[in-house]
Design a protein around this motif. Structure first.
Motif, PDB file in Angstrom:
ATOM      1  N   THR A  37       0.829  -1.258   0.024  1.00 26.11           N
ATOM      2  CA  THR A  37      -0.004   0.192  -0.089  1.00 26.11           C
ATOM      3  C   THR A  37       0.907   1.343   0.076  1.00 26.11           C
ATOM      4  O   THR A  37       0.505   2.343  -0.611  1.00 26.11           O
ATOM      5  CB  THR A  37      -1.121  -0.044   1.223  1.00 26.11           C
ATOM      6  N   GLU A  38       1.966   1.322   0.699  1.00 27.57           N
ATOM      7  CA  GLU A  38       2.874   2.478   0.585  1.00 27.57           C
ATOM      8  C   GLU A  38       3.877   2.633  -0.734  1.00 27.57           C
ATOM      9  O   GLU A  38       3.949   3.535  -0.818  1.00 27.57           O
ATOM     10  CB  GLU A  38       4.040   2.134   1.623  1.00 27.57           C
ATOM     11  N   LEU A  39       3.653   1.444  -1.668  1.00 29.15           N
ATOM     12  CA  LEU A  39       4.492   1.503  -3.025  1.00 29.15           C
ATOM     13  C   LEU A  39       3.566   1.542  -4.055  1.00 29.15           C
ATOM     14  O   LEU A  39       4.108   1.301  -5.337  1.00 29.15           O
ATOM     15  CB  LEU A  39       5.145   0.243  -2.952  1.00 29.15           C
ATOM     16  N   GLU A  40       2.188   1.680  -4.016  1.00 29.93           N
ATOM     17  CA  GLU A  40       1.555   1.765  -5.201  1.00 29.93           C
ATOM     18  C   GLU A  40       1.504   2.806  -6.099  1.00 29.93           C
ATOM     19  O   GLU A  40       1.320   2.620  -7.338  1.00 29.93           O
ATOM     20  CB  GLU A  40      -0.165   2.285  -4.710  1.00 29.93           C
ATOM     21  N   ASN A  41       2.191   3.701  -5.850  1.00 31.47           N
ATOM     22  CA  ASN A  41       2.684   5.059  -6.770  1.00 31.47           C
ATOM     23  C   ASN A  41       4.173   4.880  -7.287  1.00 31.47           C
ATOM     24  O   ASN A  41       4.584   5.605  -7.893  1.00 31.47           O
ATOM     25  CB  ASN A  41       2.631   6.288  -5.912  1.00 31.47           C
ATOM     26  N   LEU A  42       4.770   3.767  -6.764  1.00 35.80           N
ATOM     27  CA  LEU A  42       5.887   3.379  -7.306  1.00 35.80           C
ATOM     28  C   LEU A  42       5.956   3.143  -8.743  1.00 35.80           C
ATOM     29  O   LEU A  42       5.000   2.191  -9.351  1.00 35.80           O
ATOM     30  CB  LEU A  42       6.689   2.341  -6.564  1.00 35.80           C
ATOM     31  N   ALA A  43       7.023   3.552  -9.633  1.00 35.85           N
ATOM     32  CA  ALA A  43       7.154   3.202 -10.938  1.00 35.85           C
ATOM     33  C   ALA A  43       8.491   3.052 -11.265  1.00 35.85           C
ATOM     34  O   ALA A  43       9.551   3.337 -10.565  1.00 35.85           O
ATOM     35  CB  ALA A  43       6.844   4.605 -11.684  1.00 35.85           C
ATOM     36  N   LEU A  44       8.677   1.896 -12.266  1.00 30.14           N
ATOM     37  CA  LEU A  44      10.048   1.406 -12.758  1.00 30.14           C
ATOM     38  C   LEU A  44      10.733   2.591 -13.480  1.00 30.14           C
ATOM     39  O   LEU A  44      10.292   3.074 -14.421  1.00 30.14           O
ATOM     40  CB  LEU A  44       9.790   0.172 -13.382  1.00 30.14           C
ATOM     41  N   ASP A  45      11.912   2.822 -13.039  1.00 28.42           N
ATOM     42  CA  ASP A  45      12.773   3.537 -13.721  1.00 28.42           C
ATOM     43  C   ASP A  45      14.025   2.876 -14.300  1.00 28.42           C
ATOM     44  O   ASP A  45      14.880   2.110 -13.625  1.00 28.42           O
ATOM     45  CB  ASP A  45      13.427   4.579 -12.797  1.00 28.42           C
ATOM     46  N   LYS A  46      14.095   2.688 -15.529  1.00 26.77           N
ATOM     47  CA  LYS A  46      14.846   1.762 -16.386  1.00 26.77           C
ATOM     48  C   LYS A  46      16.220   2.622 -16.616  1.00 26.77           C
ATOM     49  O   LYS A  46      16.962   1.995 -16.991  1.00 26.77           O
ATOM     50  CB  LYS A  46      14.562   1.393 -17.633  1.00 26.77           C
ATOM     51  N   LYS A  47      16.097   3.948 -16.506  1.00 27.10           N
ATOM     52  CA  LYS A  47      17.539   4.753 -16.857  1.00 27.10           C
ATOM     53  C   LYS A  47      18.490   4.821 -15.977  1.00 27.10           C
ATOM     54  O   LYS A  47      19.675   5.053 -16.248  1.00 27.10           O
ATOM     55  CB  LYS A  47      16.935   6.168 -17.061  1.00 27.10           C
ATOM     56  N   ASN A  48      18.220   4.355 -14.532  1.00 28.42           N
ATOM     57  CA  ASN A  48      19.281   4.456 -13.439  1.00 28.42           C
ATOM     58  C   ASN A  48      19.513   2.936 -12.930  1.00 28.42           C
ATOM     59  O   ASN A  48      19.352   2.998 -11.872  1.00 28.42           O
ATOM     60  CB  ASN A  48      18.616   5.514 -12.477  1.00 28.42           C
ATOM     61  N   LEU A  49      20.014   2.273 -13.794  1.00 32.75           N
ATOM     62  CA  LEU A  49      20.222   0.969 -13.245  1.00 32.75           C
ATOM     63  C   LEU A  49      21.552   0.892 -12.535  1.00 32.75           C
ATOM     64  O   LEU A  49      22.508   1.489 -13.024  1.00 32.75           O
ATOM     65  CB  LEU A  49      19.916  -0.162 -14.469  1.00 32.75           C
ATOM     66  N   ASP A  50      21.608  -0.290 -11.551  1.00 25.19           N
ATOM     67  CA  ASP A  50      23.026  -0.225 -11.116  1.00 25.19           C
ATOM     68  C   ASP A  50      23.650   0.970 -10.403  1.00 25.19           C
ATOM     69  O   ASP A  50      24.755   1.045 -10.232  1.00 25.19           O
ATOM     70  CB  ASP A  50      24.144  -0.841 -12.084  1.00 25.19           C
ATOM     71  N   SER A  51      22.583   1.705  -9.808  1.00 28.45           N
ATOM     72  CA  SER A  51      23.121   3.084  -9.087  1.00 28.45           C
ATOM     73  C   SER A  51      22.153   3.301  -8.111  1.00 28.45           C
ATOM     74  O   SER A  51      20.895   3.152  -8.174  1.00 28.45           O
ATOM     75  CB  SER A  51      23.345   4.305 -10.227  1.00 28.45           C
TER      76      SER A  51
END
Length: 438
Positions: free
Chosen positions: A115-129
């Motif tokens: 419920t705390e992470l419903e607004n979370l979106a995947l960011d593929k631009k900042n991998l491994d950082s």
């Protein structure tokens, strides 16, 4: 100095000091905050990096997702899921499994935490950082959730394309806000204090300027006064010559001699003033050369010995310095002439003058002593000031302008030496010169 100019200069110093304190406080605050933020999140970032490198931890999370069992906690060595590989608490840490199209796969395993992470979106631009994330809470729109995130690419097992490690940093963020508020308040308080300090510093900065200005005014006034007297005498003598044009030079020899005498005195005064002016502007350059002190003192003292003998005064020479010195011979000669000339002027018949020269404690020590009148303590404090005369009426009788000792002091100072005065018991005065050997 003009009061308006003085006030403007003081205000200028004040604003410069205030601006300097502002710059220092801002720079200090910026550096402090940067260091605090860096140290506050260092352990969290390290923990996330270690989790991303822990293959067993990742496999366990994938197994939990595959079996749909959020309570699965079978790890070797009884290591539980709420402990990280470094032993740190993982209660505020979540592992998110993402599909290729950006959907969270392990919603069920996350349970109430999702419920705390419903607004979370995947960011593929900042991998491994490491990156900072801020999310709005679904239960309270005014509340913001702060996270540190580390995302890696997966091997597409069971549709898992990316794995994201999240650590909640709300406690750290709240602590940082408290620190920032405290720091800002402290900076404001100390900046207000610095305003008072700046006012005091600006006042102190103006004091040497005002003292210098007053000394300059006194110097100009005294020089004008001293020049006025010989000029008036010369003018009067020349006017007398015009009133008696029929007289011969022999008949008017007295006013002519008087005018010439005052001309010589005025020339001497202007030379002294020029020497002081050059010294003030650092244009009085010393031309040092190697000198034999013994021969130098012997040659310098000879005419004064003769003058003293003619006036029934004792002149004692104690000449012991036998090591070479590097000095400006002309300038040191000028200093000793000033001191010996004063000693002769203020010493009565039957009294004695002593010129002593020796090497003492890596210094050339020269003393000019006479058992004439002593100098009181108040006059000793001012005797090296320009135009200062202990006995003005007597000084005028002896032709002094009160510049000789000031010139002597400056010459000795330029030689990195010291000129001082003290009593010679039971009666008399000692002027001491100390010049360093090196």
């Amino acid at each position: 100095m003009n009061t308006e100019i003085s006030r403007k200069q003081r205000l200028k110093f004040f604003f410069i000091n205030v601006a300097a304190f502002v710059g220092i406080f801002l720079l200090l605050g910026f550096i402090t905050l940067q260091l605090l933020q860096s140290s506050a999140y260092r352990q969290t970032d390290l923990s996330l990096s270690q989790m991303a490198d822990n293959e067993h931890l990742i496999e366990m999370e994938i197994t939990r997702y595959q079996q749909g069992n959020p309570f699965l906690a079978q790890m070797p060595n009884d290591q539980r899921m709420d402990k990280g590989p470094d032993g740190n608490n993982r209660f505020n840490t979540q592992i998110i499994l993402w599909s290729k199209d950006g959907k969270i796969l392990n919603k069920d395993v996350l349970g109430g935490r999702f419920t705390e992470l419903e607004n979370l979106a995947l960011d593929k631009k900042n991998l491994d950082s490491i990156e900072a994330l801020n999310l709005k809470s679904t239960s309270d729109s005014a509340q913001k959730l702060s996270f540190r995130s580390y995302t890696i690419k997966a091997d597409q097992e069971d549709g898992i394309a990316y794995i994201q490690f999240l650590a909640n940093t709300n406690q750290i963020a709240d602590s940082m806000k408290t620190v920032e508020t405290t720091l800002v308040l402290c900076m404001v308080v100390f900046w207000l204090i610095s305003i008072g300090i700046s006012f005091y510093i600006s006042k102190m900065n103006m004091q040497p300027i005002m003292n210098s200005w007053r000394k300059q005014q006194e110097f100009v006034e005294n020089a004008s006064h001293e020049l006025r007297t010989p000029l008036a005498i010369i003018q009067n003598s020349l006017q007398q010559l015009f009133t008696r044009p029929e007289h011969t030079i022999l008949e008017e020899s007295e006013p002519i001699a008087q005018a010439l005498n005052e001309t010589r005195r005025m020339n001497s005064l202007t030379e002294d003033l020029l020497t002081l002016a050059r010294s003030d502007s650092n244009q009085l350059l010393l031309q040092k050369e190697v000198v034999e002190p013994k021969a130098f003192i012997q040659q310098l003292a000879q005419p004064f010995q003769e003058i003293a003998e003619m006036n029934d005064k004792q002149f004692i020479l104690e000449n012991f310095a036998d090591q070479e010195m590097q000095i400006d011979e002309k300038r040191i000669h000028q200093v000793l002439v000033i001191l010996l000339d004063n000693a002769l002027k203020y010493t009565e018949a039957k009294e004695k003058i002593v010129l002593q020269s020796e090497i003492s404690n890596d210094s050339w020590l020269i003393e000019v002593k006479n058992n004439g009148p002593s100098i009181n303590d108040e006059d000793k404090r001012h005797i090296f000031e320009r135009f200062y005369r202990e006995d003005r009426s007597r000084s005028k009788e002896t032709g002094g302008y009160g510049l000789g000792l000031a010139i002597a002091k400056q010459i000795i100072t330029q030689h990195k030496g010291k000129l001082s005065v003290r009593d010679w018991e039971p009666r008399g005065v000692v002027f001491q010169i100390r010049l360093p050997m090196k």
